[in-house]
Design an enzyme around this catalytic site. Structure first.
Site, PDB file in Angstrom:
ATOM      1  CB  SER A 257      30.001 -21.016  55.425  1.00  0.00           C
ATOM      2  OG  SER A 257      29.448 -21.796  56.472  1.00  0.00           O
TER       3      SER A 257
ATOM      4  CE  LYS B 268      26.186 -20.995  57.313  1.00  0.00           C
ATOM      5  NZ  LYS B 268      27.334 -21.739  57.913  1.00  0.00           N
TER       6      LYS B 268
ATOM      7  CB  SER C 132      31.163 -22.009  59.328  1.00  0.00           C
ATOM      8  OG  SER C 132      31.798 -22.598  58.223  1.00  0.00           O
TER       9      SER C 132
END
Length: 604
Positions: free
Chosen positions: A152, A78, A176
């Site tokens: 996310s 990420k 997330s």
């Protein structure tokens, strides 16, 4: 060599043993990236030549196939996690910087032989659970591009589910690392806060952020997390693990009671949740409905309380000069923190701790919680039309986990009635029960037979199976004053004893009231050939040390022997010497000590 769509660790290890090389795998990854239909998975892919160079360097460093724990395993990170040589943007181009060092987790994974294939898309500054809040575009569900991917950690989940990576790293503040797993038929490993270091991670809420793993199987995720975890003094919130055991069998699993069920009209997800409960029963679990209200109230604090101010603390200098560079929804949320002050922060903490005290009663009756990962899903169009409220729906059953410091593992729960979109369930355990949660989570995933990621027909490899851990606890049968709610029950709960189940003895037991005992105690006697109905008892588990102290303190005429239960099993428990029942009242016909005490109270 033909590779499966899902690059799980077991399949990749076999392929390497059969002659595949990391360089050949990298060429396959490059080809798959170019063929991908979702342009919003990566913010910064690792350049092709850099991938080739990493593969060659690995073969020079460790030439023997599978000679390192993650030898030649491709993974994505990420884009709020630093990878040296690739920019970190946190989903905001104006914020981008070039890290000089890898985040601690990246360094540990590289040392184990893993190869970074790129930085993935995310809801900007990790603020969101849906995946649409990014100037780099919205990643989409691998099953229907009209639907959100979850966030996310959006790009990370899609990268794994579409076969571009064996695993990917996300972060999890509110869910997330779990919601995108549910929406893409993946496993999401959310460690206990502090178990995995956050050094080199752009914070969202620094005090509760967790680096997570998206993987094809629970076994993969567990193996990867174990490479990453371990104390890091550079992270102020890093903690030294104190592993917590769970019963190896007979888990008591807390599920939503009717009053707290909310699926926002999505009957398919509710049906899948009910089916998961039935699967848990088939695996030997005892189902315990519980009141979710205090957990929900804690969850609401994360976005509707002073913890939002922690998001502002993470970017206060940048937003002061670059407010226009923020996604409008993210900016609204973060700037909303300006309405809170220090008094609000303390009062929020007080409320959280008060709620924690209330939840302790639930943990007395359960070992694990099992909740829907998300109660529903939405199309990208629906999400953009109402971005805050609908995003909030996704967090109903996730937001509390890190505030309370729990471990969690999200696993697939199956597909809707049309076989179209997936949903998931999440198992929650106490802090540092991460390893102990894994065997049951793995069993739940395997019994589902819904494949891995985009490949609904893929069989979960036997080699990735997570073996049940020996919890080291000793079972004991109690029949009287040590039953739940009785005067001596604290001798079990005090040293951490766990109720395994309530059941009955075999039919040939008799029960008597022992005279002159304080508190009142029964005497259990076995009489072969006696045709009774069995007596109500409880089976508990205690540590060996607690069991030893327990036995040492048992007063005569009681002692410990083998008690045969109604299922034929034999467990150590309280028995009475035969001479002690002379002249004692027999209460066998009442069915157990609890019924006797109820009668005694009624007649007082």
């Amino acid at each position: 060599m033909m590779l499966p769509l899902m690059l799980d660790l077991a399949s990749l290890k076999v392929a390497y043993a059969d002659g595949l090389t990391p360089l050949a795998l990298v060429e396959e990854i490059i080809a798959r990236r170019k063929a991908s239909s979702d342009p919003a998975i990566f913010i910064t892919p690792t350049p092709d030549d850099d991938l080739r160079a990493a593969a060659i360097a690995l073969m020079q460093r460790a030439s023997e196939p599978n000679s390192l724990p993650l030898w030649g395993v491709p993974f994505a990170a990420k884009d709020n996690i630093d990878v040296a040589g690739l920019p970190t943007t946190a989903g905001c181009p104006a914020y981008a910087y070039e890290p000089k060092e890898d985040a601690t987790v990246i360094a540990r994974l590289k040392a184990a032989g893993a190869i970074v294939i790129g930085k993935t898309n995310l809801d900007q500054f990790a603020t969101g659970l849906n995946g649409t809040r990014s100037p780099y575009g919205a990643s989409r569900s691998v099953f229907d591009p009209a639907y959100v991917s979850g966030g996310s950690s959006s790009g990370s989940a899609v990268a794994v589910a579409s076969g571009l990576a064996s695993f990917a790293l996300g972060t999890d503040t509110a869910g997330s690392g779990r919601v995108p797993a549910a929406f893409n038929n993946l496993v999401g490993i959310k460690p206990t806060p502090g178990l995995v270091p956050n050094t080199g991670v752009v914070p969202a809420c620094r005090s509760v952020d967790v680096v997570t793993v998206f993987a094809a199987t629970v076994g993969d995720g567990l193996s990867i997390r174990k490479v990453m975890d371990g104390y890091d003094a550079a992270d102020p919130f890093s903690r030294k693990a104190e592993p917590v055991a769970l019963p190896a069998s007979g888990l008591r699993i807390g599920v939503l009671d009717d009053a707290e069920r909310e699926f926002h009209g999505n009957k398919d997800v509710e049906v899948l949740y009910d089916a998961a409960i039935e699967r848990a029963k088939s695996l030997g679990a005892t189902i315990v409905p519980f009141d979710y209200a205090p957990f929900r109230q804690a969850a609401e604090l994360l976005y509707n309380g002073p913890w939002v101010a922690e998001r502002l603390a993470a970017v206060k200098d940048f937003i002061a000069t670059n407010a226009e560079d923020f996604d409008p929804t993210v900016r609204t949320i973060i700037e909303g923190a300006r309405t809170y002050n220090a008094v609000d922060a303390f009062e929020g903490r007080y409320k959280l701790e008060a709620l924690r005290q209330i939840t302790l009663a639930t943990w007395e009756t359960v070992d694990v919680l099992m909740l829907p990962t998300s109660p529903t899903t939405y199309t990208v169009e629906e999400m953009l039309a109402d971005p805050i409220a609908r995003n909030g729906h996704f967090g109903r059953y996730t937001n509390f986990a890190n505030l309370f410091g729990y471990a969690a593992i999200a696993v697939p729960a199956g597909f809707d009635g049309k076989g179209h979109l997936p949903a998931g369930i999440t198992l929650f355990g106490p802090a540092f029960s991460d390893d102990a949660l894994a065997p049951f989570a793995d069993a739940m995933h395997r019994t589902l037979a819904a494949g891995m990621g985009k490949d609904k027909t893929a069989a979960i490899p036997g080699a990735s199976r997570v073996q049940a851990l020996d919890d080291g606890f000793v079972p004991i049968v109690v029949v009287g004053a040590h039953l739940t709610g009785m005067p001596l029950n604290h001798e079990l709960t005090g040293p951490g004893g766990k109720l395994v189940k309530t059941c009955r003895t075999a039919p040939d037991y008799r029960l008597y009231v022992l005279p002159d005992t304080t508190p009142p105690k029964p005497g259990l006697i076995r009489e072969p050939g006696f045709a009774g109905k069995g007596l109500e008892v409880e089976v508990w588990k205690v540590t060996p040390a607690a069991f030893g102290r327990f036995v040492q303190n048992i007063p005569a005429p009681l002692g410990i022997g083998k008690v045969t239960l109604d299922d034929g099993s034999q467990v150590s428990g309280f028995l009475c010497e035969g001479h002690a029942i002379t002249g004692a009242r027999e209460i066998t016909e009442l069915g157990g000590w609890r019924a006797y005490m109820k009668e005694k109270t009624a007649n007082a």
